[in-house]
Design a protein around this motif. Structure first.
Motif, PDB file in Angstrom:
ATOM      1  N   LYS A 185      45.554   7.462 -10.106  1.00  0.00           N
ATOM      2  CA  LYS A 185      44.731   7.064 -11.241  1.00  0.00           C
ATOM      3  C   LYS A 185      43.933   5.826 -10.838  1.00  0.00           C
ATOM      4  CE  LYS A 185      46.335  10.101 -14.241  1.00  0.00           C
ATOM      5  NZ  LYS A 185      45.476  11.172 -14.807  1.00  0.00           N
ATOM      6  N   ASP A 243      37.370   4.870 -15.924  1.00  0.00           N
ATOM      7  CA  ASP A 243      38.669   5.369 -15.471  1.00  0.00           C
ATOM      8  C   ASP A 243      38.517   6.779 -14.912  1.00  0.00           C
ATOM      9  OD1 ASP A 243      40.226   3.109 -16.472  1.00  0.00           O
ATOM     10  OD2 ASP A 243      39.698   3.865 -18.446  1.00  0.00           O
ATOM     11  N   ASN A 302      40.228   9.766 -11.600  1.00  0.00           N
ATOM     12  CA  ASN A 302      41.201  10.181 -10.588  1.00  0.00           C
ATOM     13  C   ASN A 302      40.587  10.030  -9.201  1.00  0.00           C
ATOM     14  OD1 ASN A 302      43.236  11.139 -12.488  1.00  0.00           O
ATOM     15  ND2 ASN A 302      41.815  12.812 -12.924  1.00  0.00           N
TER      16      ASN A 302
END
Length: 261
Positions: free
Chosen positions: A71, A87, A89
């Protein structure tokens, strides 16, 4: 027959003894590696943030945190005192390069992809990409300053830390702090940025008035275009980390308190 049965029993015992070793060993190694896999990147530099039909803003510094589960959290610090959080991956491509596929920006929706290149000293070489933030298209690019080695007594300081905290401002609901950014340049000019769970932030500017091996004290004199007074005390930990941050003062005439660890 007795000899054959005894031989089978011995073979079975040997198999049972050896089998767990072949399974347990790689599992233990994997767990140890995962514990030390978090990456914290931080750099000052130059870049541009373009979103929707708004005026482009200059990016002055950027932090990226990549957790053990891949993350990623990106924080862009803009010259007009705003902060942008993204935010997603992280998909690693090489030892120092990867791509961040965006999922959200705090409570807002975000999609797109950012290319990240960084160096072994945890500084950011390049971060650029495009996507959509809260239904508005954006483009951004940032290049970190490529500096040469500095003497050990340099007063420059840049720390980004994720953690938990609370920010209280008179007449407003309390905000949960998820990360902080503290920087001090060689002129003792200081900046403290508090990033909240909802993606918003407050940025305080002032001067470093005290520093030793264990703590820093920053006297606040403004917050963007708003007036501000007060101080922040930062307790330093090992490896350029923050053990605790406490702040209090006034922001645009209203009392504030901050506590983060």
């Amino acid at each position: 027959m007795k000899l054959s049965s005894k031989s089978s029993s011995i073979a079975l015992s040997v198999t049972l003894l050896l089998s767990p070793l072949t399974v347990i060993t790689p599992t233990i190694n994997h767990q140890v590696l995962a514990q030390s896999n978090q990456v914290n990147l931080l750099s000052q530099g130059k870049g541009t943030w373009n979103m929707g039909r708004g005026k482009p803003a200059n990016i002055t510094s950027t932090s990226v945190t990549i957790q053990t589960d891949n993350k990623a959290q990106v924080t862009l610090f803009l010259s007009d005192n705003r902060t942008v959080r993204l935010d997603g991956n992280f998909n690693r491509q090489t030892a120092t390069q990867g791509r961040i596929n965006l999922t959200n920006s705090g409570m807002a929706d975000a999609t797109g992809s950012l290319l990240l290149e960084y160096q072994s000293d945890n500084s950011i070489r390049l971060l650029n990409g495009e996507g959509s933030l809260d239904s508005q298209k954006f483009r951004m690019t940032f290049r970190g300053n490529q500096t040469t080695s500095k003497p050990n007594n340099t007063p420059n300081l840049n720390i980004q830390q994720s953690g938990e905290g609370l920010f209280s401002l008179q007449s407003r609901p309390n905000q949960n702090i998820t990360s902080v950014f503290v920087s001090v340049d060689n002129q003792q000019k200081a900046r403290v940025s508090l990033v909240f769970q909802n993606g918003n932030s407050f940025n305080f500017e002032g001067r470093q008035t005290h520093r030793d091996a264990y703590s820093i004290r920053i006297q606040v004199d403004r917050s963007g275009m708003a007036s501000a007074t007060g101080f922040f005390t930062v307790e330093l930990g090992a490896g350029n980390s923050i053990n605790n941050l406490i702040g209090q003062g006034t922001l645009d005439g209203q009392n504030f308190l901050a506590n983060f660890r």
